[in-house]
Design an enzyme around this catalytic site. Structure first.
Site, PDB file in Angstrom:
ATOM      1  N   ASP A   1      -1.975  -0.716   5.988  1.00 36.80           N
ATOM      2  CA  ASP A   1      -2.234   0.284   7.060  1.00 36.80           C
ATOM      3  C   ASP A   1      -3.893   0.117   7.343  1.00 36.80           C
ATOM      4  O   ASP A   1      -4.193   0.566   8.453  1.00 36.80           O
ATOM      5  CB  ASP A   1      -1.662   1.472   7.353  1.00 36.80           C
ATOM      6  CG  ASP A   1      -2.338   2.544   6.287  1.00 36.80           C
ATOM      7  OD1 ASP A   1      -2.534   2.116   5.258  1.00 36.80           O
ATOM      8  OD2 ASP A   1      -2.536   3.720   6.770  1.00 36.80           O
TER       9      ASP A   1
ATOM     10  N   ASP B   1       0.797  -1.039  -0.179  1.00 34.36           N
ATOM     11  CA  ASP B   1       0.016   0.060  -0.092  1.00 34.36           C
ATOM     12  C   ASP B   1       0.922   1.159   0.201  1.00 34.36           C
ATOM     13  O   ASP B   1       2.182   1.131   0.332  1.00 34.36           O
ATOM     14  CB  ASP B   1      -0.773  -0.059   1.373  1.00 34.36           C
ATOM     15  CG  ASP B   1      -1.602   1.279   1.467  1.00 34.36           C
ATOM     16  OD1 ASP B   1      -2.571   1.572   0.452  1.00 34.36           O
ATOM     17  OD2 ASP B   1      -1.765   1.790   2.681  1.00 34.36           O
TER      18      ASP B   1
END
Length: 271
Positions: free
Chosen positions: A214, A13
């Protein structure tokens, strides 16, 4: 624990993970980026960002020879050397942006839902929401297969919106800052699984995958990979994983690129 010379592939990510949540810097992760490049380990950006945004970041990170996953898995972009007559540069899963926008506008008019998407506002407003410059916010608005939303209504109406979208073949996934509307069959996990299979086929041997993220929209990716790094996030959303045991999951104590580096330190052994 895998080694640098094992057949590794890494999916990451961006916002809040490789990139700092506030200033979008990746500088604390640069030593690991250099190590991965030297070891020729594929690093595949897997993000809610658009193709226009990722293309610029790929160039800055010297990753233009790698595939990437954009718009939360709705788009897979293949590098030129991967493209054949039957493999288009983009694989789009689910609905196109124009269809998503049309459905959202119709539902808002019919039920008076209280939300705003990127297609409703100016680049200046997107810049306020995201902390991006107006120029970068304009890149974030060049969407092809998903729409970020800010929800202003109540929980009951939100549950109704979810049901309405499901009837239209669309789904909501939670990111770090926004809800994202996309095709019900799209997602980071599905895109990661597809690309990992491509790497395995090309190499003729099993690959070892590591994922780093996250936010809740990273969960399907983190459940798909062999080793998952849950980076400490600037949010209070739960991050439950199906295989939540130490050999599969590491939860960092640091945010952003510092946590990103901490996760690779944990899972990759250096000889």
């Amino acid at each position: 624990m895998p080694y640098l010379d094992d057949p590794l592939i890494i999916f990451t990510d961006l916002d809040g993970s490789l990139l700092d949540h506030h200033d979008y810097s990746w500088q604390p992760a640069q030593p690991w980026l250099d190590t991965l490049a030297a070891a020729r380990i594929p690093l595949i950006l897997t993000t809610s960002k658009t193709t226009a945004e990722v293309a610029n970041l790929q160039a800055a990170l010297h990753l233009t020879h790698q595939p990437y996953i954009a718009e939360n898995g709705a788009i897979i972009h293949l590098p030129p050397e991967w493209q054949t007559a039957d493999a288009a540069p983009f694989h789009i899963h689910g609905a196109a942006y124009t269809e998503i926008r049309q459905t959202l506008v119709e539902l808002r008019q019919r039920y008076d839902f209280e939300f705003r998407g990127f297609g409703d506002v100016t680049p200046e407003q997107v810049a306020v929401w995201t902390g991006l410059s107006a120029t970068d916010a304009a890149l974030a608005m060049q969407r092809e297969a998903s729409e970020p939303l800010v929800w202003f209504g109540n929980d009951l109406d939100f549950a109704h919106l979810k049901k309405c979208l499901a009837r239209e073949g669309l789904a909501l996934t939670r990111g770090g800052r926004f809800w994202h509307v996309m095709g019900a069959g799209a997602g980071k996990g599905q895109a990661v699984q597809w690309l990992a299979a491509q790497y395995q086929q090309k190499r003729g041997q099993p690959v070892i995958s590591i994922g780093l993220g996250d936010g809740p929209n990273d969960l399907s990716m983190l459940d798909t990979v062999d080793h998952a790094v849950v980076i400490k996030g600037h949010h209070d959303h739960p991050m439950p994983l199906e295989r939540d045991f130490p050999s599969h999951v590491f939860r960092t104590t640091e945010f952003g690129p510092q946590g990103w580096s901490q996760g690779l330190d944990h899972f990759i052994a250096r000889r």
